[in-house]
Scaffold this active site. Structure first.
Site, short mmCIF file in Angstrom:
data_model
loop_
_atom_site.label_atom_id
_atom_site.label_comp_id
_atom_site.label_asym_id
_atom_site.label_seq_id
_atom_site.Cartn_x
_atom_site.Cartn_y
_atom_site.Cartn_z
N HIS A 1 66.48 34.15 20.23
CA HIS A 1 66.46 35.33 21.08
C HIS A 1 65.00 35.74 21.27
CE1 HIS A 1 70.83 36.43 20.44
NE2 HIS A 1 70.61 35.67 19.37
N ASP B 1 70.02 36.50 28.44
CA ASP B 1 71.22 36.83 27.64
C ASP B 1 72.00 37.89 28.40
OD1 ASP B 1 72.91 38.19 25.61
OD2 ASP B 1 71.85 36.92 24.19
N HIS C 1 69.79 28.70 19.21
CA HIS C 1 69.14 29.56 20.19
C HIS C 1 68.21 30.54 19.51
CE1 HIS C 1 73.04 31.29 19.05
NE2 HIS C 1 72.48 32.47 19.18
#
Ligand code: AMP
Length: 132
Positions: free
Chosen positions: A100, A29, A98
Site C-alpha cells: 500500500h 485502491d 501488495h
C-alpha cells in the site's frame, strides 16, 4: 487461479492504473479510505514477501520508489506511508503480494501508523530468538 489482483494485471478486471513496468503494476485502491491510496503489485503471482521471487521484488520496490518520488515531486504530497501485510496473521486479506502506498501531506490527520499495545517480552529474549 482465482486471484483478483492477477485479474487486474491481465486486464480481466478493470483498474485505475497509475504506473506500470515489465514486472509491476501500480493502481488505485478502491477502499475509498484515503485520497490517493495506491497498491503496487508484482505481475507474477506470489502470495506475499515470504515467497516473492527476487526479480519481482526488486522491480516492485523500485516501482514503489518511482511512484513515491512522483507523488512528492509532482503531486503536492510531502511524504508516503508504505504498508504491507504478509500472512493472514498480519492482516493480509488479498493473497497476492501488495504494498500500500499512502500519500501524505503535513497535517492531513491520516492515522496510518498502528498504535501498538506494548511489547510483552523482554527485548533481549526476543533479540536472542530472532537474530540471524
Ligand atoms: P490487505 O488487507 O493489505 O490485503 O489489502 C487489500 C486491499 O485490496 C484493500 O485495501 C482493498 O481495498 C484492496 N482491493 C481489493 N479489491 C480491489 C480491487 N478490485 N481494486 C482495487 N483495490 C482492491
Amino acid at each position: 487461479m482465482d486471484c483478483i489482483f492477477c485479474k487486474i494485471v491481465s486486464g480481466e478486471v478493470p483498474s485505475r492504473k497509475v504506473y506500470e513496468t515489465a514486472h509491476t503494476l501500480v493502481f488505485m485502491d478502491v477502499a475509498g479510505d484515503v485520497d490517493g491510496h495506491l497498491l503496487a503489485v508484482p505481475k507474477k503471482h506470489c502470495k506475499n514477501i515470504l515467497d516473492c521471487d527476487e526479480t519481482s521484488l526488486r522491480d516492485l520496490m523500485l516501482a514503489v520508489k518511482e511512484v513515491s518520488n512522483h507523488l512528492v515531486g509532482h503531486c503536492g504530497y510531502d511524504g508516503v506511508n508504505l504498508l504491507n501485510a504478509s500472512g493472514e496473521s498480519a492482516g493480509q486479506s488479498v493473497p497476492h503480494f501488495h504494498i500500500h502506498i499512502i500519500p501524505r501531506k503535513t497535517g492531513d490527520g491520516v492515522n496510518a501508523w498502528p498504535n501498538f499495545a506494548g511489547a510483552k517480552l523482554p527485548i533481549d529474549e526476543v533479540w536472542k530468538k530472532i537474530r540471524i
